[in-house]
Design a protein around this motif. Sequence first.
Motif, PDB file in Angstrom:
ATOM      1  N   UNK A  77       0.833  -1.207   0.000  1.00  0.00           N
ATOM      2  CA  UNK A  77       0.000   0.000   0.000  1.00  0.00           C
ATOM      3  C   UNK A  77       0.866   1.254   0.000  1.00  0.00           C
ATOM      4  N   UNK A  78       1.924   1.238   0.809  1.00  0.00           N
ATOM      5  CA  UNK A  78       2.827   2.394   0.850  1.00  0.00           C
ATOM      6  C   UNK A  78       3.454   2.631  -0.516  1.00  0.00           C
ATOM      7  N   UNK A  79       3.837   1.535  -1.199  1.00  0.00           N
ATOM      8  CA  UNK A  79       4.413   1.686  -2.536  1.00  0.00           C
ATOM      9  C   UNK A  79       3.391   2.255  -3.516  1.00  0.00           C
ATOM     10  N   UNK A  80       2.157   1.707  -3.501  1.00  0.00           N
ATOM     11  CA  UNK A  80       1.130   2.195  -4.412  1.00  0.00           C
ATOM     12  C   UNK A  80       0.817   3.662  -4.193  1.00  0.00           C
ATOM     13  N   UNK A  81       0.728   4.083  -2.951  1.00  0.00           N
ATOM     14  CA  UNK A  81       0.444   5.484  -2.631  1.00  0.00           C
ATOM     15  C   UNK A  81       1.601   6.380  -3.045  1.00  0.00           C
ATOM     16  N   UNK A  82       2.818   5.923  -2.774  1.00  0.00           N
ATOM     17  CA  UNK A  82       3.989   6.723  -3.131  1.00  0.00           C
ATOM     18  C   UNK A  82       4.119   6.855  -4.649  1.00  0.00           C
ATOM     19  N   UNK A  83       3.904   5.754  -5.379  1.00  0.00           N
ATOM     20  CA  UNK A  83       4.025   5.797  -6.832  1.00  0.00           C
ATOM     21  C   UNK A  83       2.995   6.750  -7.443  1.00  0.00           C
TER      22      UNK A  83
END
Length: 250
Positions: free
Chosen positions: A34-40
């Motif tokens: 989730x952190x990766x998806x939000x950051x991307x």
Amino acid sequence: MPLAKMQDSQSEPLLRTVLRDTWPICAGYIPLGMAYGMYAVSQGMPLWWIMLASVFMYTGAMQFAAAGLVAAGTGLVSIGITTLFVNVRHVFYGLSFPLRNIESPLGRAYGIHAITDETYALVATRDPAALSGRRVLFTEAFDHCYWILGTLLGVLVMHWVTFDATFMSFALTALFIVLFIDSYRQHPIVEIVIVALACSVVGLLAGKNLMLLVSLTLFTGYVALRSIIRQRARVARDDDMTSGEHGGRR
């Protein structure tokens, strides 16, 4: 009849076993994905790029780094070399991972693609003779699905709730800190820590876009040189012991 075959006496225990084995990884991959998806999304990456990265890159830490590097306009050569340095450890993972238990060539190819730090730690520490190819493959597939699901949830959160998620890049820093702590606990060598910090400082001085590339290149060179010196010292010590034994026999 096909349904009965799908629900045979072996498939259900296997799925339960894999779920039991992988739930701790699920607990970590969902929030980190989730952190990766939000950051991307915060970096302006399109949805298709974000999801394809989780399906075909599936490199965890490097996906965070790649999103930032692409957004910063870093060249493909630099991104490629950085990816090589960050993930070269997977080559050594493959040497002790029970890929040979997977009979299907296509399944084995996916097994190579789906090796991650966490999956390796889960599978490689077990007795290879007790692991079927299906169990290895299902374990990797479940972990991969957890990561993809986490990525999708992160993208959906950014779609439903609009806010600045650039701070999520700290998840990458936190991940590297955890990996460093675990590595230091296993091999508490102060010299390596000092050299790693020095390489990081040099990388920062080289520029933001080149930080990872320069730091990893310098540190890889140091590790290679250190290994060569230690190997030569070991050979010299063995030769001295052998000479001493021959001298004593005389």
